[in-house]
Design a protein around this motif. Structure first.
Motif, PDB file in Angstrom:
ATOM      1  N   ALA A 248      12.973  24.434 -37.559  1.00  0.00           N
ATOM      2  CA  ALA A 248      11.796  25.255 -37.873  1.00  0.00           C
ATOM      3  C   ALA A 248      11.032  25.469 -36.574  1.00  0.00           C
ATOM      4  N   ASP A 249       9.964  26.267 -36.668  1.00  0.00           N
ATOM      5  CA  ASP A 249       9.297  26.635 -35.421  1.00  0.00           C
ATOM      6  C   ASP A 249       7.951  25.935 -35.223  1.00  0.00           C
ATOM      7  N   ALA A 250       7.745  24.801 -35.897  1.00  0.00           N
ATOM      8  CA  ALA A 250       6.469  24.097 -35.791  1.00  0.00           C
ATOM      9  C   ALA A 250       6.274  23.283 -34.502  1.00  0.00           C
TER      10      ALA A 250
ATOM     11  N   ALA B 258      16.876  31.048 -39.697  1.00  0.00           N
ATOM     12  CA  ALA B 258      16.233  31.871 -40.732  1.00  0.00           C
ATOM     13  C   ALA B 258      14.720  31.929 -40.514  1.00  0.00           C
ATOM     14  N   ASP B 259      14.122  30.793 -40.183  1.00  0.00           N
ATOM     15  CA  ASP B 259      12.679  30.750 -39.926  1.00  0.00           C
ATOM     16  C   ASP B 259      12.350  31.621 -38.702  1.00  0.00           C
ATOM     17  N   ALA B 260      13.169  31.494 -37.669  1.00  0.00           N
ATOM     18  CA  ALA B 260      12.944  32.252 -36.433  1.00  0.00           C
ATOM     19  C   ALA B 260      13.204  33.745 -36.619  1.00  0.00           C
TER      20      ALA B 260
ATOM     21  N   ALA C 132       6.725  37.512 -45.439  1.00  0.00           N
ATOM     22  CA  ALA C 132       7.839  36.561 -45.615  1.00  0.00           C
ATOM     23  C   ALA C 132       7.317  35.143 -45.861  1.00  0.00           C
ATOM     24  N   HIS C 133       6.364  34.706 -45.031  1.00  0.00           N
ATOM     25  CA  HIS C 133       5.833  33.348 -45.210  1.00  0.00           C
ATOM     26  C   HIS C 133       4.897  33.240 -46.406  1.00  0.00           C
ATOM     27  N   SER C 134       4.205  34.317 -46.764  1.00  0.00           N
ATOM     28  CA  SER C 134       3.367  34.270 -47.973  1.00  0.00           C
ATOM     29  C   SER C 134       4.231  34.076 -49.207  1.00  0.00           C
TER      30      SER C 134
ATOM     31  N   THR D 168      15.477  24.547 -48.082  1.00  0.00           N
ATOM     32  CA  THR D 168      14.605  24.216 -46.949  1.00  0.00           C
ATOM     33  C   THR D 168      13.568  25.323 -46.742  1.00  0.00           C
ATOM     34  N   HIS D 169      12.580  25.031 -45.912  1.00  0.00           N
ATOM     35  CA  HIS D 169      11.574  26.028 -45.534  1.00  0.00           C
ATOM     36  C   HIS D 169      12.261  27.305 -45.040  1.00  0.00           C
ATOM     37  N   GLY D 170      13.172  27.159 -44.117  1.00  0.00           N
ATOM     38  CA  GLY D 170      13.833  28.329 -43.520  1.00  0.00           C
ATOM     39  C   GLY D 170      14.623  29.129 -44.542  1.00  0.00           C
TER      40      GLY D 170
ATOM     41  N   LYS E 294      14.016  29.395 -47.746  1.00  0.00           N
ATOM     42  CA  LYS E 294      13.064  30.149 -48.582  1.00  0.00           C
ATOM     43  C   LYS E 294      12.481  31.324 -47.797  1.00  0.00           C
ATOM     44  N   VAL E 295      12.241  31.100 -46.498  1.00  0.00           N
ATOM     45  CA  VAL E 295      11.716  32.171 -45.652  1.00  0.00           C
ATOM     46  C   VAL E 295      12.735  33.314 -45.550  1.00  0.00           C
ATOM     47  N   ALA E 296      14.040  32.970 -45.533  1.00  0.00           N
ATOM     48  CA  ALA E 296      15.080  34.010 -45.448  1.00  0.00           C
ATOM     49  C   ALA E 296      14.932  34.994 -46.608  1.00  0.00           C
TER      50      ALA E 296
END
Ligand SMILES: [Zn+2]
Length: 391
Positions: free
Chosen positions: A121-123, A171-173, A256-258, A274-276, A278-280
């Motif tokens: 992820a990008d955190a 996917a997150d990126a 996408a993140h909302s 995963t977060h990514g 779901k973001v995809a």
């Protein structure tokens, strides 16, 4: 004109075997280290890293992370740091460990070193944490005075991490530029808790992030599958971590993140993803909402399907949810506090729901008419059944 803002960590270092060359970069900050990691990471990389640091003359106190980046956990580890007079706080591990380290370092006013063990992820580069309750429910974003002093990205460690973590990071990126472009168009805000519209630098970084992933994502996944550090893996690790991290913080998030946040309004199997991942799906919905032309949309669908990322409601475990649950997702995704407000047009709850159904139906059509051989089979995705979501 609105003010622009650009933020970043002080230093970012990336390389194969970097952790065990890191003394030279850490020593200017002091000697007493508080090393935060969970038990799993300790076995894989932490113990070795602690021994290396001790051999280099540092005093290392280990704090075992209990698994949740909650206010209580931050306070508990802060106490450990205080009683050991720790000067340097190192977070070693995944997102929640790193988010906890950020909070501890703010409390102790110490040096913050972030050492991610995956590019998932990008955190890592961001100056904020996601704080959960002790039971793991989202509580709030904590924005800090300072970004980290040092990010240590060891690509050898990432090459040994599970492939699914790298793909989640891709996917997150991959959402970063799509969301930054929408934010720019909508005169929306950057994501640092203090407002400001995107700089050209922030947008250029987001664009480079997407370009890198189109070029090298598949080769990076194959490198990870074979646990080899290659120039392609190295580039994608940078895209997932530095380019995406600076890109989202300085470019802004949008639909996408909302939509990924919208999923937190319901319980169920969607949270196996995963977060990514779901973001995809959220990204695909954003692309549909902003009327992406057919040819372009197919490029994205090919990319996601090849990487084994979810593109349909079944794969997301959302095909059997009730209308009420759809409404909950739509309402959460369009909450005024969500970054949906960065979109260049008003997005309603109904638009989110229809967008999810439409994106899934389009993806079904794509899968039936194209012979894609995925590089990775994600066992957690739901099975696609039937020729379309209506059947
Ligand atoms: Zn994200």
């Amino acid at each position: 004109m609105q003010d622009k803002m650009f933020v970043s960590p002080d230093k970012y270092l990336q390389g194969a075997g970097l952790l065990e060359r890191s003394a030279q970069y850490i020593s200017p900050f002091g000697n007493k280290i508080l090393l935060i990691s969970d038990d799993i990471v300790w076995e894989i990389a932490g113990d070795k890293f602690a021994k290396y640091l001790s051999n280099e003359g540092f005093t290392v106190k280990r704090a075992t992370f209990n698994g949740e980046s909650s206010a209580n956990e931050v306070d508990r580890i802060t106490d450990i740091g205080q009683s050991n007079k720790s000067e340097i706080i190192i977070g070693l591990g995944g997102g929640k460990t790193l988010d906890t380290a950020k909070g501890v370092s703010e409390n102790l006013e110490g040096t913050l070193i972030i050492a991610p063990t995956a590019a998932s992820a990008d955190a890592p580069t961001a100056g904020l944490s996601v704080i959960y309750t002790d039971d793991g429910v989202f509580d709030h974003y904590a924005y800090y005075k300072q970004h980290s002093d040092l990010v240590l990205m060891d690509t050898q460690v990432v090459a040994g991490a599970p492939v699914r973590t790298l793909i989640s990071g891709i996917a997150d990126a991959f959402a970063t530029n799509i969301e930054a472009k929408a934010t720019e168009k909508g005169f929306g805000a950057t994501f640092n808790g203090r407002g400001g519209v995107p700089t050209q630098a922030g947008l250029a970084i987001a664009s480079k992030c997407e370009e890198t992933l189109w070029k090298y994502a598949y080769e990076a996944v194959i490198s990870n599958q074979n646990k080899i550090v290659t120039p392609e893996l190295d580039k994608v690790v940078e895209a997932n971590t530095l380019l995406s991290g600076l890109g989202f913080e300085n470019g802004g998030l949008a639909a996408a993140h909302s939509i990924q946040d919208g999923f937190t309004a319901i319980s169920g199997e969607v949270h196996k993803l995963t977060h990514g991942e779901k973001v995809a799906f959220g990204t695909l919905v954003q692309l549909v909402l902003q009327e992406t032309p057919h040819e372009e949309l197919e490029k994205y669908l090919e990319f996601y399907t090849t990487l084994g990322l979810p593109v349909t409601l079944e794969q997301m475990h959302l095909d059997k949810i009730t209308d009420e649950e759809f409404t909950k997702i739509g309402e959460k995704a369009t909450d005024p506090n969500e970054t949906m407000s960065n979109m260049p047009f008003t997005v309603t709850s109904d638009m989110v729901i229809n967008g999810m159904k439409a994106a899934s139906a389009i993806a079904h059509q794509f899968i039936q008419t194209h012979d894609i051989k995925p590089l990775f089979h994600n066992p957690v995705l739901g099975k696609i059944s039937g020729p379309s979501i209506k059947d």
